[in-house]
Design an enzyme around this catalytic site. Structure first.
Site, mmCIF file in Angstrom:
data_model
loop_
_atom_site.group_PDB
_atom_site.id
_atom_site.type_symbol
_atom_site.label_atom_id
_atom_site.label_comp_id
_atom_site.label_asym_id
_atom_site.label_seq_id
_atom_site.Cartn_x
_atom_site.Cartn_y
_atom_site.Cartn_z
ATOM 1 C CG HIS A 1 -2.038 1.113 0.881
ATOM 2 N ND1 HIS A 1 -2.992 0.986 -0.098
ATOM 3 C CD2 HIS A 1 -2.190 2.348 1.382
ATOM 4 C CE1 HIS A 1 -3.702 2.093 -0.160
ATOM 5 N NE2 HIS A 1 -3.233 2.945 0.725
ATOM 6 C CE1 TYR B 1 -2.114 6.525 -0.241
ATOM 7 C CE2 TYR B 1 -1.125 5.993 1.857
ATOM 8 C CZ TYR B 1 -2.243 6.164 1.076
ATOM 9 O OH TYR B 1 -3.483 5.980 1.617
ATOM 10 C CG HIS C 1 -9.058 1.972 -6.775
ATOM 11 N ND1 HIS C 1 -9.441 3.243 -6.404
ATOM 12 C CD2 HIS C 1 -7.966 1.680 -6.050
ATOM 13 C CE1 HIS C 1 -8.613 3.685 -5.484
ATOM 14 N NE2 HIS C 1 -7.699 2.754 -5.248
ATOM 15 C CG PHE C 2 -4.737 -0.541 -9.623
ATOM 16 C CD1 PHE C 2 -4.113 -0.758 -10.827
ATOM 17 C CD2 PHE C 2 -5.225 -1.624 -8.918
ATOM 18 C CE1 PHE C 2 -4.001 -2.035 -11.339
ATOM 19 C CE2 PHE C 2 -5.108 -2.908 -9.417
ATOM 20 C CZ PHE C 2 -4.501 -3.110 -10.638
ATOM 21 C CG HIS C 3 -5.977 0.589 -14.946
ATOM 22 N ND1 HIS C 3 -5.954 -0.597 -14.254
ATOM 23 C CD2 HIS C 3 -5.061 0.453 -15.936
ATOM 24 C CE1 HIS C 3 -5.090 -1.427 -14.822
ATOM 25 N NE2 HIS C 3 -4.529 -0.810 -15.836
ATOM 26 N NE ARG D 1 -6.772 -7.495 -8.979
ATOM 27 C CZ ARG D 1 -5.969 -6.849 -8.117
ATOM 28 N NH1 ARG D 1 -6.287 -6.776 -6.834
ATOM 29 N NH2 ARG D 1 -4.863 -6.279 -8.515
ATOM 30 N NE ARG D 2 -3.552 -9.635 -9.866
ATOM 31 C CZ ARG D 2 -2.674 -9.715 -8.901
ATOM 32 N NH1 ARG D 2 -2.754 -10.647 -8.003
ATOM 33 N NH2 ARG D 2 -1.672 -8.882 -8.835
#
Lengths: 563, 158
Positions: free
Chosen positions: A237, A241, A388-390, A453-454
């Site tokens: 995580h 950041y 989300h992380f895209h 996912r994946r």
């Protein structure tokens, strides 16, 4: 409170000859980082294109490529390699620009780190291409990759430590040479991000060097699965950041200059970075909310610590829009939102990061959902998370990196960012935004319908619900195609800036502090205090769960190669 | 450090929503008992077939417990045993799963039944199945080349 106006940190730098530009020798070091970063970007993006095409159901990979093999390429080369090289290069440039040229020793540290990372990257990539390491970028045991893959990762991590030592020592040197002065803001931020990275990577380094490497090499037979996972997320995580903070460096220090404004508040900028350090690491278990073997109260403590990130995020959002509004009004804007019209929409150096900021609104909201104690179960490991992380990494951070490249590359190569390339940069940004609307939004909705996912294309035995996923996967293929075109445009711009545009001086924009900004409290620069608090938070969050994982551990796992 | 007036309002608003959010989550968890699946039971993953309840996977009616049915599943590359499950609508069901090899996922698609299956650990989650229908169970953690073919079906019948 005593009102004491602070002199902008720039006033010192301006007097030191050669500081306003990145030193020539440092520029070579930075460009070497960018070189590897952009090659990784091209390969990783190609893998991404292949994935969305496969998952649309209308395309099959040519033998001998496997879906999970290219998925591993995509994750490792983009999430781990592109980001780390770009960020360490960018930070080196920022420190050289604002604190002064690196000493020979500092620069050599940078080069040693660079080569260790590059060798590690090559080792890991070759193993993936040989299909010896299709374990994805999270490499969860007991899937067991070739030991050379883990050794490559170890070199990437250890190399990054050596690399960042170089520019962090330069900041320390500035501090010694300028006692009782506030250090240059962007240099301070680079050091913050480096500190965060070192503390976070300790977890993954222990995992890789002491657990996975001996196990894959055959020195030990079994590995503790949950311990490796927990160490990974201790790192995992904070990793996000580490991607985000360089974007914040650009937002806080560079964007105000590009729009012709000033930095709203030096102290608040530093405060938000300190808070990011504190609340980046003792939070990793929110990625393991549905894991067995970790008790519920331990999970809840980390959820609480995770949510603290709301505060520095809100400080940042306020600072950005305060800067925009102040500048707009300076230019004569009236009314509540008139200042929006005064922003330089036609400047790719502004537009790209701005679109990144906009993407962070749904990105951040989605993140709160993901880390919510109970709601997580609705989306955990669905393709919602990928969506989300895209938005957060692949739009917020990456578009800011793209926007920064438009001035950083020509600054380093002694060329200029031409108006025609600027137009292309605008088109690139639009292409990226459209691509993400299809890809990331499609992924979010498909995830809410339960799609995992994946996963390669599958109709799951003709199940009804799987049919509802198909159209979203086609949308993702369309979005992914736009994104790939975006990558090609971006790399075309970079190649031009590297070798072909006219020679000249492209500015490395660093804004000055607004005259009404308050004095920065010196405690914000006292890392000793923050490291002690960080260590305490990590101990509170992790002692009990890790003790339990080790104390109650079942028989360890042998390795499996199931690809 | 002095804060701008609007920034104070903005941060008070943010801080207050944060506190409300954490209170709601905390009350849901510790008062109403809505926790994520967090069983800490362990098992020898190499002997799963010999150890109860996994020596008899399937749906079992139980009595004298807080739930009516136990659904016992074994995950392994690349299938679930059993491949189809039937439970009556309205019953309270405890899902009990484990893995015989690598990490798998266990997700009843379209619901909030979603947990990891890890070798050496038993994962449990109790819920009431209150809507009839066919629910696809998918593996949502990459487990190898056959990952996307790994599924099962939960049939909630009237």
């Amino acid at each position: 409170m005593k009102k004491q106006k602070q002199k902008p940190t720039e006033s010192f730098s301006a007097k030191t000859a050669g500081v306003l530009k990145v030193d020539n020798k440092d520029a070579h070091l930075v460009l070497a980082h960018m070189y590897v970063a952009f090659i990784a970007l091209l390969l990783g993006a190609t893998a991404g294109l292949l994935q969305v095409l496969v998952r649309s159901g209308y395309f099959e990979l040519p033998a001998p490529l496997g879906y999970y093999q290219i998925l591993t390429i995509h994750g490792v080369l983009l999430a781990l390699v592109f980001t780390t090289f770009f960020i360490l290069g960018f930070q080196t440039a920022a420190v050289s620009r604002t604190s002064g040229a690196l000493s020979d020793t500092q620069r050599i540290l940078g080069w040693i780190g660079f080569w260790l990372m590059t060798i590690g990257t090559i080792m890991a990539t070759i193993m993936i291409l040989l299909n010896e390491a299709s374990v994805l970028y999270t490499f969860y045991a007991p899937l067991k990759a070739h030991w050379i893959f883990y050794l490559g990762l170890a070199l990437l991590i250890i190399g990054s430590w050596v690399d960042l030592m170089g520019h962090c020592l330069r900041w320390e040197q500035w501090r010694k040479e300028n006692p009782r002065k506030t250090t240059p803001l962007i240099s301070f931020m680079a050091v913050c991000n480096s500190l965060l990275w070192v503390v976070a990577t300790l977890g993954v380094a222990i995992e890789v060097v002491f657990l996975l490497l001996p196990w894959s090499f055959g020195l030990v037979e079994r590995v503790d699965v949950l311990l490796t996972r927990t160490l990974f997320w201790y790192f995992g995580h904070a990793l996000v950041y580490f991607w985000l903070l360089p974007a914040y460096m650009v937002w806080y220090c560079v964007i105000p200059k590009i729009i012709g404004g000033k930095i709203f508040s030096d102290g608040l900028a530093r405060l938000s970075f300190i808070m990011f350090i504190l609340f980046s690491i003792p939070v990793g278990i929110h990625h393991q909310l549905t894991d067995p073997g970790i008790d519920s109260p331990s999970k809840y403590i980390q959820v609480v610590l995770t949510m603290m990130v709301v505060i520095p995020s809100m400080i940042t959002a306020f600072s950005m829009f305060a800067t925009f509004e102040m500048r707009g009004r300076e230019l004569g804007a009236t009314g509540l939102f008139g200042w929006l019209k005064k922003l330089p929409w036609g400047d790719a150096r502004f537009l790209a990061p701005f679109v990144g900021m906009v993407a962070f609104v749904p990105g951040g909201a989605g993140g709160i959902i993901n880390a919510s104690f109970q709601m997580n179960q609705v989306v955990h490991n669905t393709i919602w998370v990928t969506g989300h992380f895209h938005l957060t990494l692949a739009t917020t951070a990456v578009l800011t990196f793209f926007g920064a490249s438009y001035w950083l590359i020509p600054h380093l190569t002694g060329r200029i960012f031409t108006p025609s390339l600027n137009r292309l940069g605008i088109i690139q940004t639009i292409c990226w935004a459209v691509g993400m609307l299809f890809l990331a939004i499609g992924m979010h909705f498909e995830g809410l319908l339960g799609a995992p996912r994946r996963s390669a294309f599958s109709n799951y035995g003709g199940a009804e619900i799987a049919e509802t996923w198909a159209s979203y996967q086609i949308a993702q293929a369309i979005g992914g195609t736009f994104l790939f075109i975006g990558i090609i445009i971006f790399l075309y711009i970079c190649v031009s800036l590297w070798w072909f545009t006219p020679k000249g001086e492209q500015e490395f924009p660093i804004a000055e502090l607004a005259p009404q900004a308050e004095k920065t409290p010196p405690i914000l620069e006292n890392f000793k205090v923050w490291i002690v608090i960080l260590a305490a938070l990590i101990l509170i969050a992790y002692t009990f769960p890790i003790y339990n994982i080790i104390e109650n551990s079942p028989i360890g796992s042998k390795g499996f190669k199931l690809w | 450090m002095h804060l701008h007036k609007y920034e104070k309002y903005w941060l008070i608003f943010g801080g207050a929503s944060l506190i409300v959010f954490l209170l709601i989550t905390g009350i849901m968890a510790f008062h109403y008992g809505s926790h994520p699946p967090s069983s800490i039971k362990t098992i020898n993953y190499e002997k799963v077939d010999e150890i109860a309840p996994f020596n008899n996977p399937g749906v079992h009616r139980v009595s004298g417990k807080d739930w009516d049915y136990e659904v016992v599943l074994v995950a392994s590359a690349f299938y679930y045993n059993p491949a189809e499950l039937h439970v009556p609508k309205g019953s309270k069901v405890k899902f009990i799963i484990t893995s015989k090899d690598v990490i798998h996922g266990f997700e009843v698609a379209g619901t909030n039944v979603n947990m990891m299956a890890e070798p050496g650990y038993i994962s449990e989650y109790t819920t009431t199945v209150d809507k009839a229908g066919d629910y696809l169970i998918v593996c949502n953690e990459y487990c190898g080349v056959g990952h996307a073919q790994m599924h099962s079906m939960l049939k909630v019948v009237d």
